[in-house]
Design an enzyme around this catalytic site. Structure first.
Site, PDB file in Angstrom:
ATOM      1  N   VAL A   1       0.760  -1.016  -0.240  1.00 57.30           N
ATOM      2  CA  VAL A   1       0.392   0.098   0.172  1.00 57.30           C
ATOM      3  C   VAL A   1       0.944   1.253  -0.210  1.00 57.30           C
ATOM      4  O   VAL A   1       1.431   1.304   1.077  1.00 57.30           O
ATOM      5  CB  VAL A   1      -0.881  -0.046   1.298  1.00 57.30           C
ATOM      6  CG1 VAL A   1      -1.704   1.225   1.108  1.00 57.30           C
ATOM      7  CG2 VAL A   1      -1.266  -1.106   1.312  1.00 57.30           C
ATOM      8  N   LYS A   2       0.302   2.732  -1.121  1.00 57.99           N
ATOM      9  CA  LYS A   2       1.541   3.313  -1.689  1.00 57.99           C
ATOM     10  C   LYS A   2       0.251   4.483  -0.331  1.00 57.99           C
ATOM     11  O   LYS A   2      -0.882   4.404  -1.061  1.00 57.99           O
ATOM     12  CB  LYS A   2       1.748   3.643  -2.703  1.00 57.99           C
ATOM     13  CG  LYS A   2       2.870   4.416  -2.646  1.00 57.99           C
ATOM     14  CD  LYS A   2       2.725   4.416  -4.174  1.00 57.99           C
ATOM     15  CE  LYS A   2       4.334   4.933  -4.823  1.00 57.99           C
ATOM     16  NZ  LYS A   2       4.122   5.122  -6.561  1.00 57.99           N
ATOM     17  N   VAL A   3       0.746   5.212   0.367  1.00 56.87           N
ATOM     18  CA  VAL A   3       0.565   6.308   1.446  1.00 56.87           C
ATOM     19  C   VAL A   3       1.021   7.146   1.063  1.00 56.87           C
ATOM     20  O   VAL A   3       2.524   7.581   1.438  1.00 56.87           O
ATOM     21  CB  VAL A   3       0.097   5.790   2.557  1.00 56.87           C
ATOM     22  CG1 VAL A   3       0.451   6.844   3.634  1.00 56.87           C
ATOM     23  CG2 VAL A   3      -0.138   4.727   2.477  1.00 56.87           C
TER      24      VAL A   3
END
Ligand code: E4P
Length: 224
Positions: free
Chosen positions: A82-84
């Site tokens: 997951v890219k945040v």
């Protein structure tokens, strides 16, 4: 240093993985929009094509929304990370997702303090943006070097993923300063493997081979 492809174009990923050098993929909302199609289908297809991590970015800007989206993205395939974004809400989401065992790539990192905080929050990867820093007259590779040094000194296991790579020199410099990964567009990967002298050398080898074969054929014909 591992090589990731910075794209959501399935045909590019298919072509590059055949070369055996690409171990992961990074996407972002711009790249997903450019690729078109249903985002979940695209992500699942990419996740099947590459052996390693595939970064999929959340769209929400609040922590609750990022966690919800992150859980869903992570459920699409085992190798989805997951890219945040590097914001206060992004840090909270990183912390919460990491505690659930979900790997997070903290993106849009432009100074070492952000990388340190992302690592402390539990990020598996941090993404310093080399090209965008160079664009504003700062030193993108210098940032990567500093983050690598900090993580080493502090014994932080978060991996440094050099992003926003614009040309082969960026890749070589990222490797030289100890980045764990560089993610690059297909065009940069293709440039990385080419040199005009390689092409000229190959053309010469083949021409010499053909000339020698022709000479042998003609000599054999003359003997008959
Ligand atoms: C990182 O993961 C981003 O997708 C990407 O490297 C951004 O690159 P750009 O600055 O060329 O858009």
């Amino acid at each position: 240093m591992e090589i990731f492809l910075d794209t959501a174009q399935v045909d590019e990923i298919r072509r590059a993985t055949a070369w055996g050098v690409v171990t992961g993929v990074t996407t972002n909302p711009t790249l997903m929009a450019r690729a078109g199609g249903d985002p979940e289908t695209v992500l699942k297809t990419i996740a099947q094509l590459v052996p390693g991590p595939v970064s999929a970015e959340v769209i929400a800007t609040d922590a609750e929304g990022m966690v919800r989206e992150g859980r869903h993205l992570a459920s699409l395939a085992d190798n989805i990370v997951v890219k945040v974004p590097m914001t206060p809400a992004g840090l909270e989401a990183t912390h919460r997702l990491a505690r659930e065992g979900i790997r997070v790539n903290v993106t849009l990192v432009f100074q070492p303090g952000q990388a340190l905080l992302a690592a402390r929050a539990g990020a598996t990867f941090v993404s310093p943006f080399v090209g965008r820093l160079d664009d504003v007259g700062e030193d993108g590779i210098g940032l990567v070097e500093e983050i690598v040094a900090i993580f080493r000194a502090q014994r932080l296991s978060t991996r440094v993923l050099a992003a926003s790579i614009r040309h082969p020199r960026h890749v070589i410099a990222a490797a030289r300063v100890g980045a764990d990964i560089a993610t690059m567009p297909m065009a940069v990967l293709e440039q990385l493997m080419r040199h005009p002298l390689t092409d000229a050398g190959l053309a010469r080898f083949l021409a010499d081979w053909e000339a020698a074969r022709k000479g042998e054929t003609e000599a054999a014909a003359a003997r008959r």
